[in-house]
Design a protein around this motif. Structure first.
Motif, short mmCIF file in Angstrom:
data_model
loop_
_atom_site.label_atom_id
_atom_site.label_comp_id
_atom_site.label_asym_id
_atom_site.label_seq_id
_atom_site.Cartn_x
_atom_site.Cartn_y
_atom_site.Cartn_z
N PRO B 145 70.16 71.07 37.99
CA PRO B 145 70.29 70.45 39.31
C PRO B 145 71.54 70.99 40.01
CG PRO B 145 71.00 68.90 37.62
CD PRO B 145 70.52 70.12 36.91
N GLY B 146 71.39 72.20 40.54
CA GLY B 146 72.55 72.92 41.04
C GLY B 146 72.51 73.14 42.53
N SER B 255 76.77 64.71 47.10
CA SER B 255 76.90 66.05 46.57
C SER B 255 76.33 67.09 47.53
CB SER B 255 76.19 66.10 45.22
OG SER B 255 76.38 67.33 44.60
N ARG B 424 68.53 57.64 36.98
CA ARG B 424 69.23 56.43 36.55
C ARG B 424 70.05 56.60 35.28
NH1 ARG B 424 64.24 52.47 35.95
NH2 ARG B 424 63.73 53.58 37.87
N ILE B 425 69.77 57.64 34.49
CA ILE B 425 70.49 57.76 33.22
C ILE B 425 71.92 58.24 33.45
CG2 ILE B 425 70.59 58.99 31.02
CD1 ILE B 425 67.58 58.91 30.89
N ASP B 426 72.10 59.32 34.23
CA ASP B 426 73.47 59.80 34.41
C ASP B 426 73.82 60.11 35.86
OD1 ASP B 426 72.23 62.18 35.03
OD2 ASP B 426 73.03 63.30 33.36
N GLY B 427 72.90 59.83 36.77
CA GLY B 427 73.20 60.01 38.18
C GLY B 427 73.07 61.43 38.69
N ARG B 428 72.79 62.39 37.83
CA ARG B 428 72.72 63.78 38.27
C ARG B 428 71.40 64.43 37.88
NH1 ARG B 428 76.16 67.59 41.17
NH2 ARG B 428 75.14 69.58 40.87
N SER B 429 70.99 64.23 36.62
CA SER B 429 69.81 64.93 36.11
C SER B 429 68.59 64.02 36.22
CB SER B 429 70.00 65.31 34.64
OG SER B 429 71.24 65.98 34.48
N ARG B 431 64.97 62.59 35.40
CA ARG B 431 64.09 62.43 34.23
C ARG B 431 62.79 61.82 34.70
NH1 ARG B 431 67.19 65.71 32.32
NH2 ARG B 431 69.13 65.12 31.35
N LEU B 461 71.21 69.17 30.10
CA LEU B 461 71.83 69.29 31.41
C LEU B 461 70.79 69.54 32.51
CD1 LEU B 461 74.96 71.51 30.62
CD2 LEU B 461 74.89 69.05 31.00
#
Lengths: 587, 522
Positions: B145-146, B255, B424-429, B431, B461
């Motif tokens: 997610p870049g 972001s 919801r798990i880490d806010g970035r990746s 799922r 990641l």
């Protein structure tokens, strides 16, 4: 009972070579080890390791990366490297017992590939796995000669696919050696059949790999992991090394046709060794580039946060390189000396050494400016993009951990911290960050992270990519207490000789609670006053007497030397090289 | 490799069995009225009967942990032990358990032995097993997610009934081109398309045994063919054509903002290889995107934000003013013509913006993503899924949302399951999460795609991007696409050659893209 060495020359030459390699890489070329260690992060985790099993040659690269991580410790790293470069000589010596027995030419021959590898190693992109590739070719060939050559010939055929999977394209060089050995050292028609079968197995292995085993392009399957360093000298040495090793059985066979006297002559053997040594050492020192060395050393100091050391280094050993001057400026900013010490180091690139433009050429370094001034999102972006393009590196993973900690993205930070913890030499750093994640209330008080949080933007805007300098006024508007952004703005004006810009922003000195005007800003103020006759309002601040005296001296010397323009610059440089005035007039 | 894995599993199992965990039973335990902390949070979720085992981690450093799974319905139960916090359920036992629990629930009881060898039993929790199965495969793209750059990228399919996964496309075989927007016709694994961007660029149509590379670009399109939607009949595909840009936020709260300078809609006729403009020709700088067909093929739904200001970039305030509504047009497949725009949902009135409309297979509901503004909700933390009843016009925010991004979603072929991307798990990746849609009022608690190693998501990641259900395994593999990529593309032509170039092309005809805009849709 006295024991004498059978061939003392063998030991002496190898020790001498080892000592040469060791001294070179421990001494003037130690920057290469840092560069390579910093180029890749070895992670003890299935996620990381799995990727190396997906193509032939992956395991060779993995082995190289595994040992490269030990470059973290200078001495261990140099021992590994010097040993790797010396081992081919030992193997060739023992190979020569089969191919060129009892010949004094064995010693000079054995030293050629190691010196070629050593010369290639002077380039910082010549990785350890490339040396391993050549080393393993020789090792497998030695095993073949020692244990297999008289036994059933199908053993190499069975082993070839495994060897190919392990060392990739280097297996083809080995195949060439085996074929030539078969053709020139064996007798009978069977040698032609065996050679053909060997070649056939090699081709079938590659085709089978492509069609069935690996999702890799054909080009990758026949070239990986052969070095592709963009350097003419490296290409030349690489072709010579590859050719020399590939046709080595042919070379030795050709030499056996010479007269016995040649092989028995110690003088010829010794002379050849001396010539090879001499030529190689000359080439070795000729390859050394002190500018490259300075850049990499400076980068290391900044990444290790040894900012004062970096500043002193650049001032003592000035680098003409953009990246080096960029790192010097970073170090100045981190020690709050940017506007007072900027011209003590070389500044050859106008404003371009302040902020690196967004492109892949600068992907490795650009994040640091943004991190320094508190644009943490942009620092994260650069670090992330670097990770995508170049893979895991100590600096990008560390920066990703730090930026996520500062931004309060703790779950994400955990992932990067986990990566660091699964390394041999960065686990301490990972543990340090993990402690902060365990008790996030400590982050605000952390000397580095707390400071960065305080200077981050307080409201939102889009980061400018094409003209990144435009982020500075936006950042200042969003967080007027960001001293680092202010100083970058002011040195931007200094380097672009925009004195009015300096003057217009002087009121911020008081807002930012300066109790002393930074030296170069004082210099700019005096230059402005001298030229316009106007004295800007400095609020409660004054210009130091030292600067005033120096300025008067500068004016006087400038007027005096004006009569001889050809020597004026040199004369002024000697006394005033570290002033804005000199930069303004002569750069 | 499988043999080795199985061998190690057997050895470990024996070790654990003889490893010193005492036998857990209700007789020797102390009940504590507390829930065990497990990851992923599978408590109270609703699952299909054919899902792979829901392996999970227990977050307590206990000596031994045992988990009892039981089916109340058929009185079937078994125990799984661990000493490292990982609960990895044997697949066969799980399969039997779920079969025995269809329409009912699975009880999960956790026993944990602490350092003093006392055994505590936590509150049991339940997993509900729906009657309806889920489509057996999920196809998605794995991508970091870049920002601008990408490197390795693949489209993968994962069995939802086991942990098997295989690649469909791997971009190292395609000169590291970007691959995206895999879209299946009616969840059919034999009929789908993907885009490839770069030196091997084109839209690749996979149909039964072959892959056809096409070049879907005509003069009047503002950009390449982007977001696709198959007409249910299989002959037509609607695309948006977007000029996409990215901006990056300076403040830590956000972001990335991806937006369109201009986007229009086109219809591609696979039979005649023609492209027809859907967006009216006199539109100036339209913003129309995310086409999605009704199940009967009579309507094309899409998101529309009217038209925007000219210029090659937008300021933050400009973007915050862009709100997409949900609109539809009727479609006549015989004449290939469309009706006028009909407003379906006015998000702009609420100062919100709609993306990704997806109509349920029975035509009753639409699920869409709604964010505060813009057209790329995956980067908006406030983005949530909404359900709209097409018959009554009622809408609601779905119960399955979290306080992080919920976005891209698709329906299963039987209309009972929804897969959606959640951060919801880490806010970035992102799922993939699955939710049971029983009715308007009855939506099951969603669960994340189960993994063999329950710690998987903590290490990974990459993001799961564009999760799509398929009804069986896709038979194509990466070398098929490699072969297709080396062929010359079929060039499409305008469906109506008398079409004059739409005005948005004349005004916004960008010939040169900034060098920095790599990695963004062309």
């Amino acid at each position: 009972m006295n024991r004498t060495l059978k061939n003392p020359g063998f030991y002496i030459i190898n020790l001498l070579f080892f000592a040469t390699a060791f001294s070179y890489f421990f001494g003037i070329a130690n920057h290469i080890l840092f560069f390579q260690e910093n180029n890749h992060l070895f992670i003890f985790s299935k996620f990381y390791l799995d990727d190396y099993f997906t193509q032939p040659g992956g395991l060779l690269v993995l082995t190289g990366k595994f040992f490269t991580q030990f470059y973290f410790h200078a001495i261990i790293g140099v021992i590994i490297l010097a040993t790797t470069l010396t081992l081919p000589a030992i193997l060739i010596y023992h190979i020569n017992k089969h191919l060129l027995p009892h010949s004094q030419l064995s010693l000079p021959l054995m030293i050629i590939p190691p010196f070629l590898l050593l010369l290639m190693q002077t380039h910082y992109y010549h990785m350890l796995e490339f040396n391993f590739g050549f080393l393993l070719i020789l090792f497998f060939f030695y095993i073949y000669l020692t244990f297999l050559k008289n036994k059933t010939s199908y053993v190499p055929l069975i082993l070839f696919p495994l060897i190919y999977y392990f060392i990739g394209v280097y297996a083809w060089i080995l195949i060439m050696m085996l074929i030539l050995f078969n053709l020139f050292y064996k007798k009978g028609n069977k040698r032609f059949i065996n050679s053909s079968i060997l070649l056939g197995v090699a081709v079938i292995t590659v085709i089978f790999s492509k069609k069935v085993l690996f999702f890799q392009p054909f080009e990758q399957l026949i070239t990986y992991p052969f070095p592709s360093v963009e350097n003419k000298n490296h290409h030349l040495f690489l072709y010579i090394t590859t050719g020399f090793i590939a046709v080595y059985p042919l070379i030795t066979k050709a030499l056996t046709t010479f007269r016995t006297k040649l092989h028995q002559s110690k003088f010829i053997g010794t002379a050849a060794v001396v010539i090879i040594f001499g030529f190689s050492i000359f080439s070795l020192f000729n390859s050394y580039n002190n500018q490259t060395s300075r850049v990499i050393q400076l980068e290391k100091m900044v990444l290790d946060e040894e900012y004062n050391q970096a500043i002193n280094f650049h001032e003592k050993y000035p680098s003409q390189n953009l990246i080096a001057q960029y790192f010097y400026n970073i170090a100045l900013s981190e020690t709050d000396q940017l506007a007072s010490r900027l011209f003590y180091g070389r500044q050859d690139f106008n404003v371009n050494a302040l902020i690196l433009p967004w492109n892949e050429e600068h992907l490795n370094w650009g994040a640091h400016f943004f991190y320094t001034v508190g644009l943490i999102n942009e620092a994260h972006r650069w670090a992330y993009e670097e990770m995508i393009v170049y893979g895991y590196r100590p600096q990008n993973i560390s920066l990703l951990a730090k930026t996520n900690i500062i931004n309060g993205n703790y779950k994400r930070a955990h992932k990067y911290v986990d990566i660091l913890k699964n390394t041999a030499f960065y686990s301490d750093r990972g543990n340090e960050y993990e402690e902060l994640l365990t008790d996030t209330s400590r982050i605000a008080a952390h000397p580095e992270f707390g400071l960065k949080r305080n200077i981050m933007p307080q409201d939102d805007f889009f980061t400018e990519i094409i003209s990144p300098q435009n982020n500075i006024p936006k950042l200042l508007q969003s967080n007027p207490e960001n001293k680092k952004a202010f100083e970058y703005m002011m040195v931007w004006f200094l380097l672009s000789k925009n004195v009015e810009g300096i003057i217009n922003n002087l009121p911020m000195l008081n807002n930012l609670n300066y109790n002393k005007i930074p030296r170069h800003i004082e210099e700019a103020i005096l230059a402005y006053t001298n030229s316009t006759g106007e004295k800007p309002d400095l609020g409660d601040l004054t210009i130091s007497n030292e600067t005033i005296l120096r300025f008067n001296q500068y004016i006087s010397d400038f007027k005096q030397t004006r009569q001889s323009p050809s020597t004026q610059k040199n004369i002024m440089q000697n006394k005033y090289h570290n002033t804005f005035w000199f930069y303004f007039h002569f750069k | 490799m499988n043999f080795l894995k199985n061998y190690i599993t057997i050895v470990l199992a024996i070790t654990i069995f003889f490893g010193g965990c005492q036998k857990f039973s209700d007789g020797n335990t102390e009940k504590i009225s507390r829930d065990a902390k497990i990851r992923p949070g599978y408590q109270g979720v609703t699952i299909p009967p054919n899902i792979a085992p829901l392996n999970f981690m227990i977050d307590y450093p206990k000596n031994c942990v045992a988990v009892k799974f039981s089916s109340k319905k058929e009185n079937y139960q078994f125990l799984v032990n661990t000493t490292n916090g990982k609960i990895q359920i044997p697949e066969r036992k799980w399969e039997k358990l779920t079969k025995n629990s269809i329409g009912g629930k699975i009880q999960v009881e956790i026993y944990a032995e602490n350092t003093t060898k006392k055994v505590k039993k936590y509150n049991p929790f339940y997993i509900y097993v729906a009657k309806e199965k889920i489509d057996p495969f999920l196809v998605y793209r794995l991508i970091h997610p870049g920002y601008y750059n990408w490197s390795t990228m693949k489209i993968e399919q994962r069995s939802l009934e086991s942990f098997e996964k295989t690649s469909i496309v791997e971009n190292q075989l395609l000169e590291k081109n970007c691959v995206n927007c895999h879209t299946f016709n009616q969840n059919n694994p034999e009929k789908f398309l993907i885009h490839i961007r770069g030196s091997k660029g084109g839209t690749y149509f996979a149909d039964d045994q072959q892959i056809l590379k096409t070049d879907l670009k005509i003069e009047s399109m503002p950009g390449g063919a982007t977001y696709p939607s198959w007409h249910p009949g299989g002959r037509f595909v609607a695309f948006s054509s977007n000029q996409v840009r990215q901006n990056f936020y300076a403040h830590q709260e956000r972001s990335i903002e991806v937006f369109d300078l201009v986007s229009s809609l086109i219809l591609y006729d696979t039979q005649t290889n023609e492209i027809i403009n859907i967006t009216e020709r006199d539109s100036i700088n339209p913003l129309q995107t995310f086409p999605s067909w009704s199940p009967d093929g009579k309507y094309l739904y899409f998101c529309s934000a009217g038209c925007r200001k000219t210029g090659s970039n937008l300021a933050l305030d400009d973007i915050k003013d862009i709100h997409y509504n949900l609109v539809r047009k009727s479609f006549d497949s015989t004449s290939r013509t469309f009706g006028k725009d009909e407003l379906v949902f006015d998000a702009s009135e609420m100062k919100k913006s709609v993306s990704f409309p997806r109509i349920s297979p029975d035509g009753k509901f639409i699920v869409f993503t709604m964010a505060d503004y813009g057209t790329f909700p995956i980067w908006h933390e406030e983005a949530d899924l909404y359900l709209l009843n097409l018959q009554s016009g009622k809408f609601k925010k779905m119960e399955l949302n979290s306080n992080k991004t919920e976005s891209y979603h698709t329906w299963s072929s039987n209309g009972k399951w929804l897969v959606f991307s959640s951060k919801r798990i880490d806010g970035r990746s992102a799922r993939p999460y699955f939710a049971y849609i029983n009715s308007w009022d009855s939506i099951g608690k969603p669960f994340v795609l189960p993994q063999q190693n329950p710690n998987f998501y903590n290490k990974m990641l990459e993001s799961y991007n564009i999760p799509e259900f398929v009804t069986s395994k896709v038979k194509f593999n990466p070398t098929d696409f490699e072969s297709a990529a080396n062929k010359k593309p079929l060039i499409s032509s305008p469906g109506n050659p008398n079409d004059t170039t739409p005005r948005w092309i004349k005004l916004e005809n960008e010939k040169e893209r900034a060098k920095i805009e790599k990695g963004v849709h062309e």
